[in-house]
Design a protein around this motif. Structure first.
Motif, short mmCIF file in Angstrom:
data_model
loop_
_atom_site.label_atom_id
_atom_site.label_comp_id
_atom_site.label_asym_id
_atom_site.label_seq_id
_atom_site.Cartn_x
_atom_site.Cartn_y
_atom_site.Cartn_z
N ARG A 32 0.81 -1.23 0.00
CA ARG A 32 0.00 0.00 0.00
C ARG A 32 0.84 1.27 0.00
O ARG A 32 0.53 2.23 -0.70
CB ARG A 32 -0.99 0.01 1.15
CG ARG A 32 -0.35 0.12 2.53
CD ARG A 32 -1.35 0.38 3.59
NE ARG A 32 -1.94 1.68 3.34
CZ ARG A 32 -2.92 2.20 4.03
NH1 ARG A 32 -3.43 1.54 5.03
NH2 ARG A 32 -3.40 3.38 3.75
N ASN A 33 1.93 1.29 0.79
CA ASN A 33 2.76 2.50 0.87
C ASN A 33 3.46 2.80 -0.45
O ASN A 33 3.63 3.97 -0.82
CB ASN A 33 3.78 2.38 2.00
CG ASN A 33 3.12 2.45 3.36
OD1 ASN A 33 2.00 2.96 3.51
ND2 ASN A 33 3.78 1.92 4.37
N TYR A 36 0.81 4.21 -2.72
CA TYR A 36 0.49 5.55 -2.25
C TYR A 36 1.58 6.54 -2.70
O TYR A 36 1.26 7.64 -3.18
CB TYR A 36 0.37 5.56 -0.72
CG TYR A 36 0.09 6.92 -0.15
CD1 TYR A 36 -1.21 7.41 -0.07
CD2 TYR A 36 1.12 7.72 0.32
CE1 TYR A 36 -1.47 8.67 0.44
CE2 TYR A 36 0.87 8.98 0.84
CZ TYR A 36 -0.42 9.46 0.90
OH TYR A 36 -0.67 10.70 1.40
N LEU A 40 0.87 9.61 -5.07
CA LEU A 40 1.10 10.95 -4.53
C LEU A 40 2.02 11.75 -5.44
O LEU A 40 1.79 12.93 -5.70
CB LEU A 40 1.70 10.85 -3.12
CG LEU A 40 1.92 12.18 -2.38
CD1 LEU A 40 0.60 12.91 -2.17
CD2 LEU A 40 2.59 11.93 -1.04
N THR A 46 -2.76 14.11 -1.33
CA THR A 46 -2.86 13.00 -0.38
C THR A 46 -4.22 12.34 -0.47
O THR A 46 -4.33 11.12 -0.41
CB THR A 46 -2.61 13.49 1.06
OG1 THR A 46 -3.51 14.56 1.36
CG2 THR A 46 -1.19 13.96 1.24
N PHE A 47 -5.26 13.15 -0.66
CA PHE A 47 -6.62 12.61 -0.76
C PHE A 47 -6.76 11.70 -1.97
O PHE A 47 -7.24 10.57 -1.87
CB PHE A 47 -7.64 13.76 -0.83
CG PHE A 47 -9.05 13.30 -1.03
CD1 PHE A 47 -9.78 12.77 0.02
CD2 PHE A 47 -9.65 13.37 -2.28
CE1 PHE A 47 -11.08 12.33 -0.16
CE2 PHE A 47 -10.95 12.94 -2.47
CZ PHE A 47 -11.66 12.42 -1.40
N GLU A 50 -4.80 8.39 -1.65
CA GLU A 50 -5.53 7.40 -0.84
C GLU A 50 -6.63 6.73 -1.67
O GLU A 50 -6.84 5.52 -1.58
CB GLU A 50 -6.15 8.05 0.40
CG GLU A 50 -5.17 8.32 1.51
CD GLU A 50 -4.64 7.06 2.18
OE1 GLU A 50 -5.19 5.96 1.98
OE2 GLU A 50 -3.65 7.18 2.92
N GLU A 51 -7.32 7.55 -2.46
CA GLU A 51 -8.37 7.01 -3.34
C GLU A 51 -7.80 6.00 -4.33
O GLU A 51 -8.40 4.96 -4.58
CB GLU A 51 -9.06 8.15 -4.12
CG GLU A 51 -9.90 9.08 -3.27
CD GLU A 51 -11.23 8.46 -2.88
OE1 GLU A 51 -11.94 7.97 -3.76
OE2 GLU A 51 -11.52 8.48 -1.68
N VAL A 53 -5.08 4.14 -3.98
CA VAL A 53 -4.74 2.90 -3.26
C VAL A 53 -5.98 2.03 -3.12
O VAL A 53 -5.97 0.82 -3.41
CB VAL A 53 -4.14 3.21 -1.86
CG1 VAL A 53 -4.00 1.93 -1.05
CG2 VAL A 53 -2.78 3.89 -2.01
N GLN A 54 -7.10 2.63 -2.69
CA GLN A 54 -8.34 1.87 -2.51
C GLN A 54 -8.84 1.30 -3.84
O GLN A 54 -9.25 0.14 -3.91
CB GLN A 54 -9.41 2.76 -1.88
CG GLN A 54 -9.10 3.11 -0.44
CD GLN A 54 -10.10 4.08 0.16
OE1 GLN A 54 -11.21 4.25 -0.35
NE2 GLN A 54 -9.71 4.73 1.24
N HIS A 175 -6.22 19.43 0.69
CA HIS A 175 -7.29 18.44 0.82
C HIS A 175 -8.58 18.96 0.19
O HIS A 175 -9.25 18.25 -0.57
CB HIS A 175 -7.55 18.11 2.30
CG HIS A 175 -8.86 17.46 2.53
ND1 HIS A 175 -9.09 16.12 2.28
CD2 HIS A 175 -10.04 17.97 2.95
CE1 HIS A 175 -10.35 15.84 2.55
NE2 HIS A 175 -10.95 16.94 2.96
#
Length: 197
Positions: A32-33, A36, A40, A46-47, A50-51, A53-54, A175
């Protein structure tokens, strides 16, 4: 869980393909990192990172039966992440172009209705974005934007340094911009469907 060897990674891919949530969770935590970081670097948000990654892990889970076929999982993830980000950016650019084209074609009365809807939607999106901020970022953002206090005034009021206020404001604005871009893109798609009927 750190993935140490090719064997353990191959084993995890096979187990995840068979539906093992534990194996899939190990893959998630192992990579995941890295996903990410790539997201990024590409999105500078950052938002959105994260999206991404999901989204990537959701796609992997949906097609989990194909996992054992992957030769180099890390490279595969990198390419998948890069392609996902570029597709999302192209989609957002196309949506913006459609909106711009549509605005040029609209009579002024429809244009004002459209703009009113967009303004209301933007207010709602901004409110949602602010509500999602961590508590201190939210407090500092509201003191700055709604009460129009200067950084030094906020720092004195909250007993923190002016630099800390600056950092929190910067993160809050990043954000809010990322969230607004994402949500407005969805809203514009929905409005376009309504307006072209």
């Amino acid at each position: 869980m750190k993935i140490d060897s090719l064997y353990s990674e191959t084993e995890l891919l096979a187990q995840a393909a068979s539906g093992s949530e534990k194996a899939f969770a190990a893959l998630f935590h192992g990579y995941r990192n890295k996903i990410y970081s790539v997201a990024l670097r590409l999105t500078r948000s950052t938002f959105l990172a994260e999206e991404v990654v999901q989204d990537i892990f959701l796609k992997l889970w949906v097609k989990k039966e194909t996992l054992p076929e992957i030769q180099d999982f890390e490279d595969y993830l990198f390419i998948m992440t890069r392609n996902h980000v570029f597709s999302a950016m192209k989609k957002m650019a196309r949506q913006q172009q459609l909106v711009d084209d549509l605005q040029l074609e609209m009579p002024s009365s429809e244009d004002s209705t459209y703009n009113r809807i967009i303004d209301q939607e933007m207010d709602q999106i901004l409110h949602e974005a602010v509500e999602l901020l961590p508590a201190q970022q939210k407090q500092i953002y509201l003191l700055s934007k709604e009460q129009e206090l200067k950084r030094d005034e906020i720092a004195k009021m909250l007993r923190i340094s002016s630099e800390t206020v600056k950092t929190h404001l910067s993160r809050a604005l990043r954000h809010i911009r990322a969230y607004s871009k994402l949500k407005l893109g969805m809203t514009l798609s929905w409005l376009l469907l309504l307006l072209v009927k």
